[in-house]
Enzyme design. Structure first.
Site, short mmCIF file in Angstrom:
data_model
loop_
_atom_site.label_atom_id
_atom_site.label_comp_id
_atom_site.label_asym_id
_atom_site.label_seq_id
_atom_site.Cartn_x
_atom_site.Cartn_y
_atom_site.Cartn_z
N HIS A 4 0.75 -1.00 -0.57
CA HIS A 4 0.01 -0.35 -0.09
C HIS A 4 0.70 1.13 -0.50
O HIS A 4 1.98 1.36 0.27
CB HIS A 4 -0.58 0.21 0.71
CG HIS A 4 -1.75 1.33 0.77
ND1 HIS A 4 -1.87 2.30 1.73
CD2 HIS A 4 -3.14 1.23 0.79
CE1 HIS A 4 -2.83 3.38 1.58
NE2 HIS A 4 -3.58 2.33 0.88
N ASP A 5 0.78 2.59 -0.62
CA ASP A 5 1.48 3.48 -0.93
C ASP A 5 1.64 3.84 0.18
O ASP A 5 2.73 4.30 0.83
CB ASP A 5 1.16 4.45 -1.82
CG ASP A 5 -0.03 4.73 -1.16
OD1 ASP A 5 -0.86 4.11 -0.75
OD2 ASP A 5 -0.64 5.79 -2.21
N THR A 6 0.72 4.41 1.30
CA THR A 6 1.10 5.18 2.88
C THR A 6 1.59 4.16 3.31
O THR A 6 2.64 4.49 4.40
CB THR A 6 -0.47 5.44 3.34
OG1 THR A 6 -1.41 5.72 2.27
CG2 THR A 6 -0.09 6.12 4.51
N THR A 27 -3.14 14.48 -1.48
CA THR A 27 -4.43 14.83 -1.48
C THR A 27 -4.84 14.39 -0.35
O THR A 27 -5.70 15.58 -0.21
CB THR A 27 -4.46 13.48 -2.82
OG1 THR A 27 -3.76 14.22 -4.27
CG2 THR A 27 -6.55 14.90 -3.50
N ASN A 64 -8.34 9.88 9.00
CA ASN A 64 -7.60 10.24 7.66
C ASN A 64 -8.40 11.21 7.88
O ASN A 64 -9.62 11.22 8.03
CB ASN A 64 -9.09 8.84 6.44
CG ASN A 64 -8.53 8.06 6.03
OD1 ASN A 64 -7.38 7.91 5.45
ND2 ASN A 64 -7.92 6.68 7.02
N GLN A 72 -5.83 21.77 -3.70
CA GLN A 72 -5.62 21.45 -5.56
C GLN A 72 -7.18 21.73 -6.45
O GLN A 72 -6.37 22.59 -6.95
CB GLN A 72 -5.40 19.67 -5.52
CG GLN A 72 -4.64 19.77 -4.88
CD GLN A 72 -3.85 18.15 -5.08
OE1 GLN A 72 -5.28 17.33 -4.56
NE2 GLN A 72 -2.79 17.85 -4.66
#
Length: 233
Positions: A4-6, A27, A64, A72
């Site tokens: 997972h990226d995180t 993001t 989260n 953005q």
């Protein structure tokens, strides 16, 4: 490696301590601490904390938070010709005191983020931001305020005090937000590396190959190998 990226980004948090606060900032903002056991208590659930998988059977105990998605969106709608550095510079000059709840579901996917931020301020009886500088100032201050509240929640839930916050990912370049985070939390902020996901992925492969003897050793090397910026209250 962590799939997972995180999880990979957290593996690259440059600290010698096994327990510290981190924000994987991009993001979205994923703010939490690394633990060896999960906390499935009713208190953790009430505070919307998660126990997500991390490297070597660790748990990413985190919350989260909306993150830079809001900036953005506002840039795209209101000032696409400006870079994020210029937007930060303009925000830093503003004195608008309006704040919003960045975790409100209304900001998840509004038709127009700029108007949604203005509407939220109007409904709360606060000054309505007009310029891109005012809009960014409201969002950056509100994000930093949310980080401070989340830090307090985690400290209450874990019974520990964390003097530092490590920010990794693209948001490590958001100098104005990082400075505000240090001010609102009263903690030292260490920002970097920005490419934490890729670095964490490579680091775990190096651990497997015996280049590093342990994750703390690898994290120390990361801190010495990349540009880490410090922000103090």
């Amino acid at each position: 490696p962590p799939t997972h990226d995180t999880a990979s980004a957290v593996a690259a948090v440059p600290t010698q301590e096994e327990e510290t606060l981190y924000i994987s900032s991009g993001t979205w903002s994923l703010m939490g601490t690394e633990r060896m056991t999960a906390d499935c208590s009713s208190a953790a659930r009430a505070h919307n904390m998660t126990n997500e998988g991390g490297y070597d059977c660790r748990f990413r105990y985190l919350k989260n938070i909306m993150g830079l998605w809001m900036i953005q969106s506002v840039r795209k709608e209101s000032a696409p010709e400006l870079g994020f550095g210029e937007i930060c510079a303009r925000a830093a000059k503003e004195t608008i005191a309006s704040r919003i709840d960045v975790n409100d579901a209304r900001f998840l996917a509004p038709e127009n983020m700029t108007e949604e931020v203005r509407r939220a301020c109007l409904e709360a009886g606060e000054q309505v931001p007009q310029t891109i500088g005012e809009l960014a100032a409201v969002i950056y201050h509100s994000l930093a305020q949310c980080y401070a509240g989340t830090a307090e929640e985690i400290e209450t839930l874990t019974g520990k005090q964390y003097p530092e916050i490590h920010i990794v990912g693209g948001g490590a370049n958001a100098q104005y937000l990082n400075r505000l985070t240090a001010e609102y939390t009263g903690k030292t902020v260490e920002a970097g590396p920005t490419e934490a996901t890729a670095i964490g992925n490579i680091t775990v492969q190096m651990l497997h190959d015996g280049v590093f003897a342990s994750l703390p050793e690898a994290r120390t090397c990361i801190g010495e190998s990349f540009d880490i910026k410090w922000y103090r209250r």
